[in-house]
Motif scaffolding. Sequence first.
Motif, PDB file in Angstrom:
ATOM      1  N   ARG A   1       6.100 103.481   8.408  1.00 55.17           N
ATOM      2  CA  ARG A   1       6.201 102.851   7.098  1.00 55.17           C
ATOM      3  C   ARG A   1       5.187 103.512   6.165  1.00 55.17           C
ATOM      4  N   HIS A   2       5.573 103.676   4.891  1.00 53.75           N
ATOM      5  CA  HIS A   2       4.733 104.388   3.931  1.00 53.75           C
ATOM      6  C   HIS A   2       4.522 103.501   2.697  1.00 53.75           C
ATOM      7  N   MET A   3       3.317 103.594   2.119  1.00 51.93           N
ATOM      8  CA  MET A   3       3.021 102.802   0.927  1.00 51.93           C
ATOM      9  C   MET A   3       1.893 103.465   0.129  1.00 51.93           C
ATOM     10  N   GLU A   4       2.064 103.482  -1.190  1.00 51.15           N
ATOM     11  CA  GLU A   4       1.020 104.003  -2.062  1.00 51.15           C
ATOM     12  C   GLU A   4      -0.185 103.057  -2.031  1.00 51.15           C
ATOM     13  N   SER A   5      -1.389 103.630  -2.082  1.00 47.38           N
ATOM     14  CA  SER A   5      -2.603 102.830  -2.026  1.00 47.38           C
ATOM     15  C   SER A   5      -2.885 102.169  -3.380  1.00 47.38           C
ATOM     16  N   ARG A   6      -3.607 101.063  -3.310  1.00 43.60           N
ATOM     17  CA  ARG A   6      -4.073 100.358  -4.507  1.00 43.60           C
ATOM     18  C   ARG A   6      -5.551 100.037  -4.341  1.00 43.60           C
ATOM     19  N   LEU A   7      -6.277 100.041  -5.458  1.00 44.68           N
ATOM     20  CA  LEU A   7      -7.713  99.781  -5.421  1.00 44.68           C
ATOM     21  C   LEU A   7      -7.951  98.280  -5.398  1.00 44.68           C
ATOM     22  N   HIS A   8      -8.696  97.821  -4.388  1.00 41.78           N
ATOM     23  CA  HIS A   8      -9.002  96.397  -4.249  1.00 41.78           C
ATOM     24  C   HIS A   8     -10.409  96.258  -3.697  1.00 41.78           C
ATOM     25  N   ALA A   9     -11.264  95.582  -4.451  1.00 36.12           N
ATOM     26  CA  ALA A   9     -12.652  95.329  -4.043  1.00 36.12           C
ATOM     27  C   ALA A   9     -13.370  96.619  -3.661  1.00 36.12           C
ATOM     28  N   GLY A  10     -13.152  97.669  -4.432  1.00 35.85           N
ATOM     29  CA  GLY A  10     -13.848  98.925  -4.210  1.00 35.85           C
ATOM     30  C   GLY A  10     -13.279  99.786  -3.111  1.00 35.85           C
ATOM     31  N   ARG A  11     -12.153  99.393  -2.524  1.00 35.12           N
ATOM     32  CA  ARG A  11     -11.520 100.179  -1.460  1.00 35.12           C
ATOM     33  C   ARG A  11     -10.052 100.412  -1.797  1.00 35.12           C
ATOM     34  N   TRP A  12      -9.577 101.573  -1.412  1.00 31.92           N
ATOM     35  CA  TRP A  12      -8.156 101.869  -1.549  1.00 31.92           C
ATOM     36  C   TRP A  12      -7.443 101.339  -0.321  1.00 31.92           C
TER      37      TRP A  12
END
Length: 264
Positions: free
Chosen positions: A166-177
């Motif tokens: 499974r593949h997914m683009e990263s998102r920035l959350h609480a200083g982490r991707w």
Amino acid sequence: MTPTLTVLLCLGLCWCPWDQVQAGILPKPSIWADPSPMVTIGSPVTIWCKGSLQADVYNLYKERVSLPWMTRILPNPSNKNSFLIKSTSSQHAGLYQCAYHSIVNMLSERTDLLLLVVTGVGTAPSLSAQPSPVVASGGHVSLSCSLQNTSGIFHLLKEGGADPPRHMESRLHAGRWQAIFPVSPVSTSHAGTYRCYVSPSSYPHVWSQPSDPLHIEVTGSQPQDYTVGNLIQMGVAGLILLVLGVLLFQARKSPRRTHHAART
């Protein structure tokens, strides 16, 4: 010019006008990677192409380009041929196809696409399960793949599983991707060991080192709330008792009425 001489001159080194005309006459070949289409950087991999017993030239194409990436001229016709990559690099990642030539029937059509993924390039992400790696059958769990300073595409893979990654683009959350992969409803088939990787968005087939393994355990069925059902059953039972009480009361009064009428 004879067909034999034409084939020897072309061999994928130039565009031949009969390529489009003759393609598809021969059986379609197949392609696979040994030992696996996922290769750690620096490791060897062999790409196999299986064609016809009349094949004497095999072409390997990369990234759907018209010219062959590699060509093998066989001393004797054979129904398969191998292309060895001794030390895999990030440049070897991508999509491959192969085709073969026959002196009689010219050029076959190309195989289906083979994706070669190169791993071990870059820092490994971390993988965790929320709310817990132990989940009841029918419940839900989210697998979170994250990395501190690197964005891109996260890839979730179950070891030994038949399902594709499974593949997914990263998102920035609480200083982490991060990327969160939900799994719901959970069944026994979801139990097993998972790893995740990250790749640059511009090079989606070049993956990082794998995360530490995460084992998902699936227990028995998830407890259900039977409060509403119990209330309904109790209500029906009470109604039945009430009806039975009324009928019993009427049955006890009927003989008295009959006896009183007889005396009168």
